[in-house]
Design an enzyme around this catalytic site. Structure first.
Site, mmCIF file in Angstrom:
data_model
loop_
_atom_site.group_PDB
_atom_site.id
_atom_site.type_symbol
_atom_site.label_atom_id
_atom_site.label_comp_id
_atom_site.label_asym_id
_atom_site.label_seq_id
_atom_site.Cartn_x
_atom_site.Cartn_y
_atom_site.Cartn_z
ATOM 1 N N GLU A 397 25.891 75.456 26.892
ATOM 2 C CA GLU A 397 25.247 76.405 27.807
ATOM 3 C C GLU A 397 24.792 77.678 27.090
ATOM 4 O OE1 GLU A 397 27.788 74.564 28.704
ATOM 5 O OE2 GLU A 397 27.149 73.569 30.549
ATOM 6 N N GLN A 419 23.997 72.476 35.155
ATOM 7 C CA GLN A 419 24.335 71.269 35.925
ATOM 8 C C GLN A 419 25.033 71.666 37.237
ATOM 9 O OE1 GLN A 419 26.554 67.929 33.884
ATOM 10 N NE2 GLN A 419 24.477 67.132 34.121
ATOM 11 N N PHE A 420 25.930 72.610 37.139
ATOM 12 C CA PHE A 420 26.517 73.261 38.310
ATOM 13 C C PHE A 420 26.563 74.749 37.993
ATOM 14 C CE2 PHE A 420 27.862 68.956 38.794
ATOM 15 C CZ PHE A 420 27.962 68.738 40.167
ATOM 16 N N ALA A 421 26.355 75.575 39.014
ATOM 17 C CA ALA A 421 26.350 77.022 38.788
ATOM 18 C C ALA A 421 27.644 77.480 38.121
ATOM 19 C CB ALA A 421 26.169 77.753 40.119
ATOM 20 N N ASP A 422 28.736 76.768 38.416
ATOM 21 C CA ASP A 422 30.046 77.121 37.825
ATOM 22 C C ASP A 422 29.975 77.197 36.298
ATOM 23 O OD1 ASP A 422 32.078 76.193 40.334
ATOM 24 O OD2 ASP A 422 30.145 75.177 40.215
ATOM 25 N N PHE A 423 29.151 76.333 35.695
ATOM 26 C CA PHE A 423 29.168 76.220 34.238
ATOM 27 C C PHE A 423 28.388 77.334 33.540
ATOM 28 C CE2 PHE A 423 29.581 71.538 35.416
ATOM 29 C CZ PHE A 423 30.956 71.678 35.584
ATOM 30 N N HIS A 464 33.412 73.142 40.874
ATOM 31 C CA HIS A 464 32.100 72.593 41.225
ATOM 32 C C HIS A 464 31.651 73.128 42.578
ATOM 33 C CE1 HIS A 464 33.195 69.622 38.145
ATOM 34 N NE2 HIS A 464 31.912 69.306 38.076
#
Ligand SMILES: Cc1ncc(C[n+]2csc(CCOP(=O)(O)OP(=O)(O)O)c2C)c(N)n1
Length: 658
Positions: A397, A419-423, A464
């Site tokens: 990232e 891929q997910f905002a979390d990442f 997630h």
């Protein structure tokens, strides 16, 4: 020290000498000024000049260099007028940052130099982006980026080398191994014998070069650069050298054994090369004296210019106006022809039409190519736009967001799908420190959109489900968009891509396949900073965004007697605060609903703004309804308890009946 000048004529040997000498003389002057208290801080590159100078001499003027804090030789070899450098160090207007950043923390497109941010590592990935741009544009150029051996311990180094290698980007990763990172010796920094040995692990060619020998640096880097221009690929070059002074002048060198200092003093790059030129008859003592006198005069004159320059007078509007690049929004009206689309299709359509609209737009993300992304938003894009523009990325990232920054520096727009905002937390530093601050610091836009599939309610647990917009709404320099409907998602995504500022574009994945709407099939744009009134009423203002809009709609549908303004903010930065004020002044009651946990969320700031600006109009305390201040639980029932949705109805009734 041996100097193999067999293939270099005398003119070039003298040119190299002058380029090497200049930063040394400037530094010597700076050390005097420091002792006199005329400058505040100095990171010395004495003893390491041959690397910065040799690398810069080996590159073409159009090729980008990303130097570090000890690489004065890059700046002087690119012939930046000295008064501008001195002005930069003194925080004067003639510098490169309008007094907003210090020392070498600036870039200049004019000289194709992209300076560091303090965090050391991020520029390695930025170099990847610049190199990717040159590869995409078939420019046959190399990009050179510097790091110390200390900086190689950062994750950015690993990620940047990995990305460069997987994509075969023409980057010269120049590691100046000078023995110490602040006070930490190399054996406490890494365990392999040479940093160059790591090249094998990345599938990357690597070299070890005597960093104190200007001829070796210049010859070797010229040869590598020629080859890389022809056959684009990354190369890791470890320059062995030594830091002869403290990390910065105040910190000294007590922790360095004297024998080591003495041994490296023998290898001084300037003295050795000067002696060689004299011994080989290329320059005599007199000529050297003239060169030194000329430089000394240039330094003295330019210093005088910088000292004579007036200090900057702070101007509030200048500062506030330079946080964002002024973006000239072009409204493209939606056509009448519509088609019912799910949220996910509208995002995909917007993205696809933006790809058609902008030849210079690149999409990057994990699994976005043939696989179409985990939410299938980019399905079919590879067939339509090719793999160069729709790029699968390694799980890096940080490096990819840095690459996006580099692309922007080289004039290419990008959309990065997290891929997910979390990442995004794995790429947090380049977002909040690089993308957000570049325009304010030195006028460089970060023309990047980060797509952020976010949100809970889908039983996906703590990593997630987050809706982490508040990490970014509080960082000046970023724009934050958060649509609730397919129509808005498409139009706002197109605007986000047109906008040359960095935009975080939140897409609630719970809405992806549940919310449908008639959406114009052609390309259109919608403005930022304009909330939408989904319902209007006199009794209460409901302010929300994202999934909250749908939660509020459900409750208001159920209780038709409640006459509410339902305000969908659509963008959080810029925030349409005027619409909120006018609604609150009308209703006198306001409830702010957010999916994010309560403390420190945007609802708190909106609440504070209303309190400051609409106090006299309020008939009841402002209400905030948000999710619990806990991580997001996986179990459906506990998740439902966590979410603000479960408390909104009751809170609305309390407010209306207050
Ligand atoms: C992320 C981060 N951590 C720590 C620091 C503080 N710091 C600045 S320079 C430095 C040492 C860097 O060593 P190296 O990369 O070897 O470069 P050198 O200073 O030796 O040229 C440290 C620890 C920083 N600027 N950024």
């Amino acid at each position: 020290m041996e100097f193999n000048t067999k293939f270099l004529n005398a003119d070039l040997q003298i040119k190299l000498y002058k380029a090497l000498l200049k930063p040394r003389l400037i530094e010597e002057k700076m050390l005097v000024l420091l002792r006199q208290g005329k400058i505040s801080k100095w990171f010395s590159g004495i003893g390491q000049e041959a690397i910065a100078v040799g690398v810069t001499m080996a590159l073409d003027a159009e090729e980008y260099i990303l130097p570090m804090h000890r690489n004065l030789g890059v700046f002087t070899t690119r012939n930046i007028p000295l008064y501008r450098l001195f002005g930069q160090w003194q925080g004067k207007a003639s510098g490169f940052t309008k007094g907003r950043d210090r020392s070498f923390h600036f870039g200049t497109q004019e000289y194709k130099i992209i300076g560091m941010i303090s965090h050391l590592g991020p520029q390695l990935g930025v170099a990847d982006g610049i190199a990717l741009a040159s590869k995409l544009n078939n420019k046959k150029q190399v990009t050179a980026v510097f790091t110390g051996e200390g900086g190689t311990s950062e994750g950015d180094f690993h990620e940047a080398l990995n990305v460069a290698s997987v994509w075969q980007l023409p980057v010269l990763f120049c590691v100046e191994n000078n023995g110490y990172g602040l006070s930490t010796p190399t054996n406490e920094q890494y365990r392999c014998e040479n940093i160059a040995d790591r090249g094998v692990g990345y599938g990357m060619e690597s070299h070890i070069v005597d960093g104190n020998n200007i001829i070796e640096v210049y010859t070797k880097v010229s040869e590598i650069a020629r080859s890389v221009r022809e056959y684009p690929r990354p190369v890791l070059i470890e320059f062995k050298t030594f830091r002869m002074r403290g990390h910065e002048e105040a910190s000294g060198t007590k922790y360095v054994p004297q024998e080591l200092m003495d041994a490296w003093a023998e290898k001084d790059p300037v003295e050795n090369y000067e002696r060689f030129l004299k011994d080989s008859g290329v320059l005599n003592e007199e000529q050297i004296d003239v060169i030194k006198a000329d430089f000394t005069k240039e330094i003295t004159n330019n210093l005088q210019l910088a000292f004579d320059e007036d200090d900057i007078t702070p101007d509030l509007s200048n500062e506030l106006n330079d946080v964002y690049h002024s973006f000239d929004f072009q409204l493209v009206e939606p056509s009448d022809e519509c088609q019912e689309m799910r949220f996910v299709d509208a995002v995909s359509e917007g993205l696809k039409q933006s790809m058609q609209h902008h030849d210079n737009l690149v999409i990057m993300g994990q699994d976005v190519a043939e696989y179409g992304g985990v939410f299938k938003i980019t399905e079919g894009f590879v067939e339509a736009f090719g793999k160069e523009r729709v790029r699968n990325t390694p799980i890096c990232e940080s490096a990819i967001i840095e690459t996006a920054m580099g692309l922007s520096i080289a004039g290419i727009k990008s959309v990065v799908e997290l891929q997910f905002a979390d990442f995004v937390s794995s790429g947090f530093n380049p977002v909040v420190n690089y993308l957000a601050k570049s325009f304010y610091r030195w006028g460089q836009v970060a023309d990047v959109v980060l797509r952020m599939p976010c949100g809970a309610g889908v039983g996906a647990g703590p990593f997630h489900s987050q809706t982490n917009e508040a990490w970014f709404t509080k960082t000046p320099g970023l724009k934050v968009v958060y649509p609730a409907f397919p129509y808005d998602a498409k139009g706002l995504l197109n605007t986000a891509i047109n906008d040359s500022n960095p935009v975080l574009f939140f897409e609630h994945k719970g809405l992806y396949r549940t919310i449908k709407q008639d959406v114009p099939i052609d390309y259109y744009t919608l403005p930022f900073g304009k909330a939408s009134f989904i319902r209007t009423g006199e009794q209460v203002s409901v302010v929300t965004y994202g999934a909250g809009v749908h939660w509020a709609l459900d409750v208001l549908e159920k209780h038709q007697h409640i006459q509410a303004d339902l305000i969908d903010l659509r963008t959080l930065q810029p925030l349409d605060i005027d619409s909120i004020y006018s609604s609150v002044r009308k209703t006198g009651r306001v409830i702010i609903l957010q999916e994010d946990s309560l403390f420190g969320g945007i609802a708190s700031d909106i609440s504070a703004l209303i309190a400051e600006h609409c106090f006299e109009y309020l008939d009841a305390p402002i209400k905030r309804v948000a999710s619990l201040d806990t991580p997001i639980p996986f179990n459906k029932a506990i998740e439902a308890q966590y979410l603000a949705k479960s408390r909104f109805e009751e809170s609305l009734f309390e407010l209306v009946n207050y």
